[in-house]
Scaffold this motif. Structure first.
Motif, PDB file in Angstrom:
ATOM      1  N   GLY A  87       0.668 -26.436 -11.558  1.00  0.00           N
ATOM      2  CA  GLY A  87       1.682 -26.582 -10.915  1.00  0.00           C
ATOM      3  C   GLY A  87       1.651 -26.583  -9.564  1.00  0.00           C
ATOM      4  N   GLN A  88       2.873 -26.755  -8.749  1.00  0.00           N
ATOM      5  CA  GLN A  88       2.954 -26.457  -7.223  1.00  0.00           C
ATOM      6  C   GLN A  88       3.323 -25.100  -7.027  1.00  0.00           C
ATOM      7  OE1 GLN A  88       5.483 -29.676  -5.861  1.00  0.00           O
ATOM      8  NE2 GLN A  88       4.108 -31.428  -6.537  1.00  0.00           N
ATOM      9  N   ASP A  89       3.549 -24.339  -7.813  1.00  0.00           N
ATOM     10  CA  ASP A  89       4.053 -22.945  -7.450  1.00  0.00           C
ATOM     11  C   ASP A  89       2.968 -22.078  -7.066  1.00  0.00           C
ATOM     12  OD1 ASP A  89       6.602 -23.824  -7.807  1.00  0.00           O
ATOM     13  OD2 ASP A  89       6.674 -22.890  -9.995  1.00  0.00           O
ATOM     14  N   ALA A  90       3.051 -21.125  -6.243  1.00  0.00           N
ATOM     15  CA  ALA A  90       2.199 -20.003  -6.081  1.00  0.00           C
ATOM     16  C   ALA A  90       2.442 -18.677  -6.746  1.00  0.00           C
ATOM     17  CB  ALA A  90       2.095 -19.777  -4.523  1.00  0.00           C
ATOM     18  N   GLU A  91       1.335 -17.836  -7.016  1.00  0.00           N
ATOM     19  CA  GLU A  91       1.630 -16.566  -7.344  1.00  0.00           C
ATOM     20  C   GLU A  91       1.161 -15.453  -6.780  1.00  0.00           C
ATOM     21  OE1 GLU A  91      -0.146 -16.794 -11.334  1.00  0.00           O
ATOM     22  OE2 GLU A  91      -2.328 -16.104 -10.637  1.00  0.00           O
ATOM     23  N   ILE A  92       1.634 -14.381  -6.550  1.00  0.00           N
ATOM     24  CA  ILE A  92       1.361 -13.118  -5.645  1.00  0.00           C
ATOM     25  C   ILE A  92       1.093 -11.784  -6.545  1.00  0.00           C
ATOM     26  CG2 ILE A  92       2.016 -14.047  -3.640  1.00  0.00           C
ATOM     27  CD1 ILE A  92       4.425 -12.167  -3.880  1.00  0.00           C
ATOM     28  N   ARG A  93      -0.110 -11.175  -6.281  1.00  0.00           N
ATOM     29  CA  ARG A  93      -0.362 -10.148  -7.268  1.00  0.00           C
ATOM     30  C   ARG A  93       0.141  -8.842  -6.537  1.00  0.00           C
ATOM     31  NH1 ARG A  93      -4.865 -12.750  -7.899  1.00  0.00           N
ATOM     32  NH2 ARG A  93      -6.053 -11.334  -6.759  1.00  0.00           N
ATOM     33  N   LEU A  94       0.841  -7.976  -6.959  1.00  0.00           N
ATOM     34  CA  LEU A  94       1.356  -6.774  -6.183  1.00  0.00           C
ATOM     35  C   LEU A  94       0.784  -5.692  -6.770  1.00  0.00           C
ATOM     36  CD1 LEU A  94       4.965  -7.888  -6.278  1.00  0.00           C
ATOM     37  CD2 LEU A  94       3.416  -8.577  -4.436  1.00  0.00           C
ATOM     38  N   ARG A  95       0.384  -4.559  -6.210  1.00  0.00           N
ATOM     39  CA  ARG A  95      -0.170  -3.149  -6.628  1.00  0.00           C
ATOM     40  C   ARG A  95       1.132  -2.236  -6.270  1.00  0.00           C
ATOM     41  NH1 ARG A  95      -5.798  -1.240  -4.969  1.00  0.00           N
ATOM     42  NH2 ARG A  95      -6.525  -3.042  -6.626  1.00  0.00           N
ATOM     43  N   ILE A  96       1.884  -1.814  -7.445  1.00  0.00           N
ATOM     44  CA  ILE A  96       2.708  -0.756  -7.090  1.00  0.00           C
ATOM     45  C   ILE A  96       2.253   0.877  -7.410  1.00  0.00           C
ATOM     46  CG2 ILE A  96       4.956  -0.237  -8.038  1.00  0.00           C
ATOM     47  CD1 ILE A  96       4.745  -3.037  -6.726  1.00  0.00           C
ATOM     48  N   ASP A  97       2.748   1.300  -6.419  1.00  0.00           N
ATOM     49  CA  ASP A  97       2.457   2.885  -6.582  1.00  0.00           C
ATOM     50  C   ASP A  97       3.217   3.654  -7.807  1.00  0.00           C
ATOM     51  OD1 ASP A  97       0.585   2.704  -4.839  1.00  0.00           O
ATOM     52  OD2 ASP A  97       1.760   3.119  -3.124  1.00  0.00           O
ATOM     53  N   GLY A  98       3.015   4.895  -7.979  1.00  0.00           N
ATOM     54  CA  GLY A  98       3.797   5.738  -9.161  1.00  0.00           C
ATOM     55  C   GLY A  98       5.158   5.744  -8.910  1.00  0.00           C
ATOM     56  N   ASP A  99       5.687   5.777  -7.524  1.00  0.00           N
ATOM     57  CA  ASP A  99       7.025   6.039  -7.656  1.00  0.00           C
ATOM     58  C   ASP A  99       8.055   4.498  -7.799  1.00  0.00           C
ATOM     59  OD1 ASP A  99       6.937   8.627  -6.719  1.00  0.00           O
ATOM     60  OD2 ASP A  99       6.978   8.171  -4.747  1.00  0.00           O
ATOM     61  N   GLY A 100       7.276   3.438  -7.365  1.00  0.00           N
ATOM     62  CA  GLY A 100       7.911   2.205  -7.548  1.00  0.00           C
ATOM     63  C   GLY A 100       7.560   1.753  -9.185  1.00  0.00           C
ATOM     64  N   ARG A 101       6.458   2.245  -9.640  1.00  0.00           N
ATOM     65  CA  ARG A 101       6.381   1.830 -11.122  1.00  0.00           C
ATOM     66  C   ARG A 101       7.169   2.521 -12.161  1.00  0.00           C
ATOM     67  NH1 ARG A 101       0.734   3.444 -14.293  1.00  0.00           N
ATOM     68  NH2 ARG A 101       1.247   2.649 -16.349  1.00  0.00           N
ATOM     69  N   ARG A 102       7.766   3.680 -11.887  1.00  0.00           N
ATOM     70  CA  ARG A 102       8.867   4.360 -12.717  1.00  0.00           C
ATOM     71  C   ARG A 102      10.235   3.640 -12.585  1.00  0.00           C
ATOM     72  NH1 ARG A 102       5.898   9.066 -10.512  1.00  0.00           N
ATOM     73  NH2 ARG A 102       7.608   9.168  -9.066  1.00  0.00           N
ATOM     74  N   THR A 103      10.413   2.814 -11.677  1.00  0.00           N
ATOM     75  CA  THR A 103      11.836   2.501 -11.497  1.00  0.00           C
ATOM     76  C   THR A 103      11.836   0.811 -11.733  1.00  0.00           C
ATOM     77  OG1 THR A 103      11.424   2.027  -8.963  1.00  0.00           O
ATOM     78  CG2 THR A 103      12.547   4.039  -9.574  1.00  0.00           C
TER      79      THR A 103
END
Length: 518
Positions: A87-103
């Motif tokens: 399609g015409q959309d894009a995707e971004i990959r995000l690496r999340i640290d421990g604090d953000g992963r838990r929430t």
């Protein structure tokens, strides 16, 4: 010649080895490289990291390493971007640290925001989602329906070309004129007198006086939108979210739905006059609907009672059908050709004649009304008249006298049989002889008179003799003729009866009845 060794003798008999300059340089470079790696990557190598993927309309030049923040606190970085599928959309990959992963939760959402006021650098503003939602797994995907990108300045300028900006400028000027100008006399027709002479802005301010009542009604509507039970609104929002997720997964179907909606809106705009007329008629329709719904509400208890009774009856329906099957088996021969079907074939000619009779009766059946009117207004009142016959009066309605005479006639007609068709009456003659004038009984012989002998002289005739027959009017309905005067002047005549020389009474010349063969 004896040389001294440069090796340092360690007390105790040991010797210390020296590191060469090459090894020292390599070691220093390795330490610097490791320090730079940790300084710039801020991650531990050879370790699997928690990453998620987000689908966006455009990555907005979001660079690798751009920060990911939750409520302004950095919780990760962007590790890559690219095209999403075909399609015409894009995707971004995000690496999340421990604090953000838990929430982070499955219903998380994100927005790409500029880091500077005049844009340039961007960061990812991540919303972790509702606390009661399941946790976002490693490798989870945030759909495009829960992502947003900032509007670029070039997009704003592209959406507002010169003609659009001109139209917007005219719209603003028109809005200013509407709010600041006073209405003309023609525009005041039908307006509320309290605001008819005020400019638009001041009239709009006057509406604030009635706003509390309107807001109370709006509050009632919003309270009703919350539902009757706790959690109704949240379940409705969850269902709406599931619907939007399904629409987001099928982009082609969503675009088709949007095009169809645009076509519908265009068609609605083309029929604006008809739509306004329909909206104006909704008030009358709603009033009628309230009356109908009130009647329906009153009828519902009876309907529920009938449904309950019908339910009980339906339970007995299978047993009724089972009980009727033997009767149907016995009734089948009765309906066969040898029985009722043959009988129907026999009576079919009679039914055909009956249908013709009904068709013919359509012509004379409307005339029964005229016959009934004649009987009610003329015949029955005439039959109820009591005849004045002097000393021979019976003080009885004449129709009763008629039936009494019929009884006497039946006694006098006992010999009215196969021996002859004349009445044989025993008469007693007298010394008084009378003679009538010419009669119609012997017209071929010139109208001979009739003779009779009376025991007593005649004292009068009833009714009086008249050589002229009363007129018969076929052009006047019977009901309009009125009741004849049976006790009037013509009911009593002179004693001489008809003169012996009187001519025969003429035969009435009856005119045919209109609309018949009589």
């Amino acid at each position: 010649m004896i040389r001294r060794s440069k090796r340092r003798v360690v007390p105790g008999g040991g010797r210390q080895a020296r590191i060469g300059p090459v090894k020292t340089g390599i070691l220093v470079l390795l330490v610097v490289a490791i320090g730079c790696f940790f300084a710039f990557t801020k991650s531990v190598p050879f370790k699997h990291h928690y990453e998620i993927t987000a689908v966006v309309r455009t990555s907005n030049l979001l660079a690798k390493g751009s920060p990911v923040r939750i409520a302004g606190v950095p919780v990760g970085t962007v590790v890559g971007s690219g095209r999403h599928g075909d399609g015409q959309d894009a995707e971004i990959r995000l690496r999340i640290d421990g604090d953000g992963r838990r929430t982070l939760r499955r219903d998380a959402s994100l927005r790409i925001r500029p880091r500077l006021f005049l844009e340039g650098n961007f960061y990812v503003d991540l919303q972790p989602g509702s606390p009661d939602a399941p946790a976002m797994p490693d490798g989870g995907v945030i759909p495009v329906t829960r992502t947003a990108v900032p509007v670029q300045l070039d997009q704003v300028l592209a959406a507002l070309p010169a003609d659009t900006r001109g139209g917007l400028r005219e719209t603003v000027h028109g809005l200013g004129d509407a709010l600041g100008s006073f209405p003309k006399a023609a525009d005041r027709t039908g307006q509320d007198p309290a605001v008819a002479a005020l400019p638009g802005g001041r009239a709009l301010n006057r509406t604030l006086a009635t706003s509390p009542k309107a807001l109370q009604d709006s509050a009632a509507v919003l309270t009703a939108l919350r539902g009757r039970k706790t959690g109704d609104l949240s379940r409705a929002i969850d269902g709406l979210g599931a619907t939007t997720d399904a629409l987001g997964e099928d982009q082609a179907a969503l675009r088709g739905a949007v095009r169809d909606f645009a076509t519908t809106v265009t068609a609605t705009g083309d029929a604006g006059a008809s739509l306004r007329a329909s909206v104006a008629a909704l008030a009358r329709t709603s009033a009628t609907g309230r009356t109908a719904f009130a009647a329906l509400d009153r009828a519902m208890p009876a309907t529920r009672t009938a449904a309950s009774d019908l339910t009980a009856a339906m339970r007995e329906t299978p047993a009724t059908i089972d009980a009727s099957l033997p009767w149907l088996a016995q009734a089948r021969p009765l309906l066969g050709q040898a029985e009722l079907r043959g009988l129907l074939d026999d009576v079919r000619p009679t039914l055909t004649s009956s249908s013709r009779l009904v068709h013919t009766a359509r012509r004379w059946f409307p005339r029964t009304g005229a016959l009934a009117a004649c009987a009610n207004r003329v015949l029955l009142p005439t039959a109820m008249v009591k005849l004045d016959d002097g000393a021979l009066s019976t003080d009885t309605e004449n129709y009763k006298e008629f039936f009494s005479s019929v009884v006497g006639l039946a006694g006098a007609a006992q010999t009215f049989d196969g021996n002859g068709t004349k009445l044989r009456l025993q008469t007693i003659g007298g010394a008084t002889r009378i003679k009538s004038g010419a009669t119609n009984y012997s017209r071929a012989s010139g109208g001979l008179p009739q003779f009779a002998n009376l025991t007593q002289p005649s004292v009068g005739t009833s009714p009086a003799f008249s050589p002229v027959l009363p007129p018969v009017r076929t052009d006047v309905p019977c009901a309009r003729n009125g009741v004849p005067a049976l006790n009037g002047p013509a009911s009593q005549g002179p004693a001489d009866g008809s003169a012996p020389s009187a001519p025969a009474t003429p035969v009435p010349n009856l005119q045919p009845v209109p609309g018949s063969d009589r």
